[in-house]
Design an enzyme around this catalytic site. Structure first.
Site, PDB file in Angstrom:
ATOM      1  N   GLY A   8      66.460  -3.652 120.150  1.00  0.00           N
ATOM      2  CA  GLY A   8      66.732  -2.187 120.955  1.00  0.00           C
ATOM      3  C   GLY A   8      66.613  -2.695 122.416  1.00  0.00           C
ATOM      4  O   GLY A   8      66.073  -2.030 123.351  1.00  0.00           O
ATOM      5  N   ILE A  35      71.655  -1.063 118.356  1.00  0.00           N
ATOM      6  CA  ILE A  35      72.393  -0.433 117.299  1.00  0.00           C
ATOM      7  C   ILE A  35      73.622  -0.051 117.728  1.00  0.00           C
ATOM      8  O   ILE A  35      74.639   0.386 117.102  1.00  0.00           O
ATOM      9  CB  ILE A  35      71.718   0.599 116.473  1.00  0.00           C
ATOM     10  CG1 ILE A  35      72.126   0.786 115.313  1.00  0.00           C
ATOM     11  CG2 ILE A  35      71.480   1.678 117.427  1.00  0.00           C
ATOM     12  CD1 ILE A  35      71.462   1.868 114.219  1.00  0.00           C
ATOM     13  N   ARG A  36      73.831   0.020 119.068  1.00  0.00           N
ATOM     14  CA  ARG A  36      74.781   0.461 119.857  1.00  0.00           C
ATOM     15  C   ARG A  36      75.419  -0.734 120.830  1.00  0.00           C
ATOM     16  O   ARG A  36      74.490  -1.676 121.224  1.00  0.00           O
ATOM     17  CB  ARG A  36      74.904   1.845 120.721  1.00  0.00           C
ATOM     18  CG  ARG A  36      73.465   1.540 121.471  1.00  0.00           C
ATOM     19  CD  ARG A  36      73.162   3.208 121.999  1.00  0.00           C
ATOM     20  NE  ARG A  36      71.670   2.662 122.828  1.00  0.00           N
ATOM     21  CZ  ARG A  36      71.611   2.753 123.970  1.00  0.00           C
ATOM     22  NH1 ARG A  36      72.499   2.942 124.704  1.00  0.00           N
ATOM     23  NH2 ARG A  36      70.521   2.486 124.548  1.00  0.00           N
ATOM     24  N   TYR A 138      55.483   9.859 115.286  1.00  0.00           N
ATOM     25  CA  TYR A 138      55.614   8.667 116.271  1.00  0.00           C
ATOM     26  C   TYR A 138      54.246   7.917 116.077  1.00  0.00           C
ATOM     27  O   TYR A 138      54.008   6.670 115.925  1.00  0.00           O
ATOM     28  CB  TYR A 138      55.828   9.064 117.589  1.00  0.00           C
ATOM     29  CG  TYR A 138      55.740   8.035 118.679  1.00  0.00           C
ATOM     30  CD1 TYR A 138      56.832   7.074 118.624  1.00  0.00           C
ATOM     31  CD2 TYR A 138      54.895   8.120 119.652  1.00  0.00           C
ATOM     32  CE1 TYR A 138      57.070   6.040 119.613  1.00  0.00           C
ATOM     33  CE2 TYR A 138      54.861   6.868 120.751  1.00  0.00           C
ATOM     34  CZ  TYR A 138      55.996   6.067 120.357  1.00  0.00           C
ATOM     35  OH  TYR A 138      56.128   4.994 121.588  1.00  0.00           O
TER      36      TYR A 138
END
Ligand code: NAD
Ligand code: SER
Length: 315
Positions: A8, A35-36, A138
């Protein structure tokens, strides 16, 4: 030294943590992942979906990773919109990171949150060890995350450590969909337009911290003498607490015409109303000498100065 992996890494915390770790240990020693795809940086970057064990294993093996700062997650506001995805990423990701850490003898950092508390928790000077019955997805993933980190430390000897962060304020990367994001957005709007419409009510008091303190806290807890740690995971840490009205008053010391008004988002307000006003961080102070450097006045002055410079260059 074994290398460090940050998951992340393109998020609000990761973008500053990677830079700080590379300053300390060297650019090639710190592998950023997300992830990107990120923009080209000054060190290694890998595309890693933290819910995919094979991707984590491959990167940990290939780079010789010894420590994983696991930051990939879905934050509170988005998690309430997509609770199933939040469970998959937040718990599925953490479980796979811990398993890879167990198999490869890695240390793990896990960031918990004030979201790990709920409406039955004492809200003022919230103790280190107290009632944790959060009512958000969360929060459920954060309490479960704290517990599974403790389990992996006790059962398998994984050196898992962590902090319960309050809302984090920073000027490098915009926040990724949390309930406390207003405390960052207000600065951008103040500098650009002198006006901000807040989605939390004027008297909503929440715990907060400036990013330089948060980055230092992560690196300090990971470097702390294990023999002194009683808690290991989920240390309460804090630096300041304020309401939107109090933050606006502080900003007005620098921008006298700044105006705040309110359009309360009932869903986000409902989340904030279950979170602590202030944390008791005495365990962190006692066990690894935690001490914040930025209070409300120092954070506000620094944010406005740095954002002002950056946004005026961008015009
Ligand atoms: P962020 O939303 O800014 O960044 C999260 C990053 O995770 C994003 O870059 C995203 O692309 C990535 N990601 C999402 N799904 C992924 C997946 N499946 N695999 C790999 N990467 C994925 O979040 P942040 O503010 O940097 O927070 C990082 C951690 O710190 C989270 O666990 C968060 O709960 C915790 N935390 C943050 C705050 C805060 O105020 N920012 C406060 C308390 C705790
Ligand atoms: N800033 C985070 C959020 O609001 C707190 O964990 O989700």
């Amino acid at each position: 030294m074994a290398k460090i992996l940050v998951t992340g890494a393109l998020g609000q915390i990761g973008s500053e943590l990677v830079a700080a770790l590379r300053d300390r240990f060297g650019a090639e020693e710190v592998v950023a992942s997300d992830i990107r795809m990120g923009r080209p940086d000054d060190g290694p970057f890998e595309l890693v979906d933290c819910t995919k064990s094979g991707q984590l294993q491959e990167v940990v093996h290939r780079h010789g990773i010894g420590t994983i700062y696991h930051l990939a997650a879905i934050l509170s506001a988005v998690a309430e919109e997509k609770p199933q995805a939040a469970w998959t990423v937040n718990m599925g990701g953490l479980y796979r990171v811990l398993e890879v850490a167990r198999q490869n003898r890695c240390a793990v950092f896990f960031p918990s949150s004030i979201g790990a508390f709920g409406p039955t928790t004492p809200r003022d000077q919230t103790p280190q060890d107290t009632i944790q019955r959060p009512t958000t997805m969360y929060g459920v993933t954060k309490v479960s995350g704290e517990l599974i980190c403790d389990y992996y430390a006790r059962r398998f000897g994984v050196d898992a450590r962590g902090l319960r962060f309050p809302g984090l304020i920073s000027h490098v990367t915009r926040p990724g969909g949390g309930t406390t994001d207003y405390a960052v957005e207000i600065f951008y709007q103040a500098v650009r337009y002198g006006h901000y419409t807040c989605y939390l009510g004027p008297d909503t008091r929440l715990d907060m911290m400036y990013m330089p303190d948060a980055i230092r806290a992560m690196m300090e807890v990971m470097a702390a003498d294990a023999a002194r740690l009683v808690h290991r995971n989920a240390f309460n840490v804090t630096a300041m607490n304020f309401t939107p009205e109090e933050l606006a008053a502080e900003i007005r010391k620098h921008i006298p015409d700044f105006v705040i008004d309110y359009e309360v988002d009932s869903e986000l307000q409902a989340i904030a109303d279950t979170w602590p006003h202030s944390l008791d961080d005495s365990a962190a102070r006692a066990e690894w000498d935690w001490a914040p450097e930025f209070d409300l006045a120092a954070m506000t002055a620094d944010m406005l100065e740095r954002l002002g410079r950056r946004l005026s260059r961008a015009r």
